[in-house]
Design an enzyme around this catalytic site. Structure first.
Site, PDB file in Angstrom:
ATOM      1  CD  GLN A   1      -2.787  -1.207   2.405  1.00 37.42           C
ATOM      2  OE1 GLN A   1      -2.472  -1.876   3.377  1.00 37.42           O
ATOM      3  NE2 GLN A   1      -3.886  -0.475   2.365  1.00 37.42           N
TER       4      GLN A   1
ATOM      5  CG  HIS B   1      -0.654  -4.180 -13.522  1.00 33.94           C
ATOM      6  ND1 HIS B   1       0.518  -4.763 -13.112  1.00 33.94           N
ATOM      7  CD2 HIS B   1      -0.582  -2.903 -13.104  1.00 33.94           C
ATOM      8  CE1 HIS B   1       1.264  -3.867 -12.476  1.00 33.94           C
ATOM      9  NE2 HIS B   1       0.609  -2.730 -12.460  1.00 33.94           N
TER      10      HIS B   1
ATOM     11  CG  ASP C   1       2.092   0.037 -11.197  1.00 35.12           C
ATOM     12  OD1 ASP C   1       1.621  -0.972 -10.614  1.00 35.12           O
ATOM     13  OD2 ASP C   1       1.992   0.217 -12.427  1.00 35.12           O
TER      14      ASP C   1
ATOM     15  NE  ARG D   1       0.373  -4.959  11.218  1.00 44.67           N
ATOM     16  CZ  ARG D   1      -0.824  -5.263  10.764  1.00 44.67           C
ATOM     17  NH1 ARG D   1      -1.882  -4.553  11.132  1.00 44.67           N
ATOM     18  NH2 ARG D   1      -0.990  -6.296   9.966  1.00 44.67           N
TER      19      ARG D   1
ATOM     20  CG  HIS E   1      -0.826  -6.290   5.046  1.00 49.26           C
ATOM     21  ND1 HIS E   1      -0.812  -5.813   6.341  1.00 49.26           N
ATOM     22  CD2 HIS E   1      -1.959  -5.789   4.502  1.00 49.26           C
ATOM     23  CE1 HIS E   1      -1.866  -5.050   6.565  1.00 49.26           C
ATOM     24  NE2 HIS E   1      -2.590  -5.016   5.456  1.00 49.26           N
TER      25      HIS E   1
ATOM     26  CG  ASN F   1      -3.408  -7.691   7.918  1.00 48.70           C
ATOM     27  OD1 ASN F   1      -3.546  -7.231   9.047  1.00 48.70           O
ATOM     28  ND2 ASN F   1      -4.081  -7.221   6.864  1.00 48.70           N
ATOM     29  CD  GLU F   2      -7.927  -6.815   8.044  1.00 47.80           C
ATOM     30  OE1 GLU F   2      -8.526  -6.890   6.956  1.00 47.80           O
ATOM     31  OE2 GLU F   2      -8.005  -5.808   8.773  1.00 47.80           O
TER      32      GLU F   2
ATOM     33  CG  ASN G   1      -6.038  -5.421  11.729  1.00 50.66           C
ATOM     34  OD1 ASN G   1      -5.189  -5.214  12.587  1.00 50.66           O
ATOM     35  ND2 ASN G   1      -5.735  -5.731  10.474  1.00 50.66           N
TER      36      ASN G   1
ATOM     37  CE1 TYR H   1      -9.092   0.919  10.206  1.00 53.31           C
ATOM     38  CE2 TYR H   1      -9.095  -1.473  10.101  1.00 53.31           C
ATOM     39  CZ  TYR H   1      -8.423  -0.269   9.971  1.00 53.31           C
ATOM     40  OH  TYR H   1      -7.104  -0.250   9.617  1.00 53.31           O
TER      41      TYR H   1
ATOM     42  CD  GLU I   1      -4.807  -2.846   9.728  1.00 52.95           C
ATOM     43  OE1 GLU I   1      -5.883  -2.401   9.248  1.00 52.95           O
ATOM     44  OE2 GLU I   1      -4.089  -3.675   9.149  1.00 52.95           O
TER      45      GLU I   1
END
Ligand code: NOJ
Length: 498
Positions: free
Chosen positions: A40, A60, A73, A98, A143, A188-189, A329, A331, A398
């Protein structure tokens, strides 16, 4: 009738309540940091020998499935600007950073027989920079960025061979970076890896099989994690003295009323979302309700076996107890109601779960239709984890606010952070939850997967229209820097020491 009206008002009031901000000083063992992930922010997707990942390939190949048709990219150019990022973390006075290792940056094909030394050097440089600045790394091995060859050749997470391939990669990372890294996250997740990856067209490998292959993926993810854990435990723990865990993501599901059916539905949703990973890790085996429901619906679909793969007695034992802490994590919160059994048809995870989601209109919304600012949900969730998993050490890996405006005057983010950190303090001080870490996602805006560059979570804005990708401070960065310095949410004069 009047009583019913009274009860309804009482229930509605209790859902709307805003808890006062906790005025206690943070406990000494609560570590505060920020999080992000290689795909990311790093960019440099094919630079210095990095291999293609499933997200590179997906962006892509299917630009129409990314909100703004963007790619990872270039992202934040952190591959080149990592020193600038570390300086920002330092300026905020944070304990930990992290980050994730891009598997394909050090192993372009995914396999350990082909190590890319330039990729290894990048992470060595990054860890040195953190060390020189007194910042503790918390490192995720996976991740979501599977090397594309592992998808093409063997189907990724639905092939059990992945367990050994991931474990080899993990072992290499422990060997290469174990002196610098004491805080490991394997995966992760897993819910997103499996239920989104093998349940929707908007997350690679974009195979729609949420009621079948996604469960196979869940099993392999758990076994891969457990194998990496055992390797660490047997070969590295004594020397490196670190901790290793899986990071589970989940929304808090609050019963939509005090009707026992709604209460049961919320608990069921919790078990499907978090229990599929949390129960094997902390109690052993899949949650009973998940086993029962998938078996029952599989039978009604005419199948001779449950779509949920069995965990053998050996596997149950092998997975149980393999998380030194619970990485969470979190939210958002949603309300859950019971509903009649969904008709038998195409197998699906949501049909197996069988609930209705809703929210209150007065909750502040983030960037998605499931993203609501509900701090009390986090406190309830932490207590649920404590009660269901035998009071584990919990690290929030997170938490943060996502908006679509990208404004520098990000008062909604400040309100969110204040409320959620306060909920953590309530859970620690009043509910005796063993919470030892809190991590904001994120310090920088980033490439938000299918959301591209259209939703923003950074305490620093990144100008994605400028080739230099400048970082620009938001109001929340100053707010959070002050909070971290004081270790208190309120002014010094009102802060209560233990
Ligand atoms: C969870 C994921 O781990 C992370 O990659 C993502 O950016 C955040 N949620 C925010 O959407």
């Amino acid at each position: 009738m009047k009583i019913l009206w009274f009860l309804t008002c009482l229930f509605t009031l209790s859902l709307a309540q805003n808890d006062p901000i906790n005025t206690r000083r943070f406990p000494k063992n609560l570590r505060i940091g920020v999080a992000n992930a290689a795909p990311q922010i790093e960019g440099a997707w094919n630079v210095d020998g990095k291999g293609e990942t499933i997200w590179d390939h997906f962006a892509h190949t299917y630009p129409e499935r990314i909100a703004d048709r963007s790619t990872p990219d270039i992202a934040c150019r952190s591959y080149e600007k990592y020193k600038e990022d570390v300086a920002m973390v330092k300026a905020m006075g944070l304990y930990h950073y992290r980050l994730s290792i891009a598997w394909s940056r050090i192993l372009p094909t995914g396999y350990v027989d082909n190590v890319n030394q330039l990729g290894v050097q990048y992470y060595k440089n990054l860890f040195k920079e953190l060390r020189d600045n007194g910042i503790v790394p918390m490192v995720t091995l996976y991740h979501w960025d599977l090397p594309q060859p592992l998808q093409d050749q063997m189907g990724g997470w639905i092939n059990e061979t992945i367990v050994d391939i991931f474990a080899d990669y993990a072992k290499l990372c422990f060997e290469l970076f174990g002196d610098d890294v004491k805080w490991w996250i394997t995966i992760n997740e897993p819910k997103q890896v499996c239920q989104s990856g093998y349940g929707s067209l908007y997350f690679p490998p974009a195979i729609e099989a949420s009621g079948t292959l996604a469960y196979v993926c869940s099993k392999n993810v758990l076994l891969a994690h457990a194998k990496a854990y055992h390797i660490y435990d047997e070969l590295f723990r004594e020397k490196n003295q670190g901790q290793i865990a899986m990071v589970i993501d989940a929304t808090w599901y609050e019963p939509g009323s005090d009707d026992p059916l709604d209460i049961a539905a919320a608990e069921r949703a919790q078990q499907f979302d978090i229990g599929i990973y949390g129960n094997p890790l902390f109690n052993g085996d899949w949650p009973q309700i998940v086993k029962d429901r998938v078996a029952e619906r599989s039978k009604l679909e005419g199948l001779s076996e449950s779509r949920l793969p069995t965990l053998t007695a050996f596997e149950i034992d092998y997975i149980k107890g393999t998380s030194d802490y619970l990485g969470l994590n979190h939210y958002s919160t949603q309300l859950i109601n019971h509903t009649a059994e969904f008709p038998i048809g195409k197998p699906s995870f949501e049909n197996d779960k069988n609930v209705i989601y809703w929210h209150r209109d007065d909750w502040t919304q983030g960037s998605a239709d499931w993203f609501w600012d509900v701090p009390w949900g986090l406190r309830k969730f932490l207590v649920w984890l404590k009660n269901n998993y035998n009071n584990p050490e919990i690290v929030i890996t997170e938490n943060g606010f996502s908006d679509t405006s990208g404004t520098l005057e990000d008062d909604n983010r400040i309100t969110y952070l204040e409320g959620h950190v306060s909920a953590c303090l309530d859970a620690i001080y009043y509910d005796n939850v063993n919470l030892t870490g809190y991590t904001v996602w994120s310090i920088l805006d980033d490439w938000e997967w299918g959301g591209g560059y259209t939703s923003f979570l950074g305490m620093y804005k990144v100008d994605f229209n400028d080739p230099e990708r400048p970082r620009i401070k938001r109001k929340s960065a100053d707010y959070f820097t002050d909070v971290v310095k004081r270790r208190c949410l309120v002014e010094e004069s009102q802060c209560v020491d233990q």
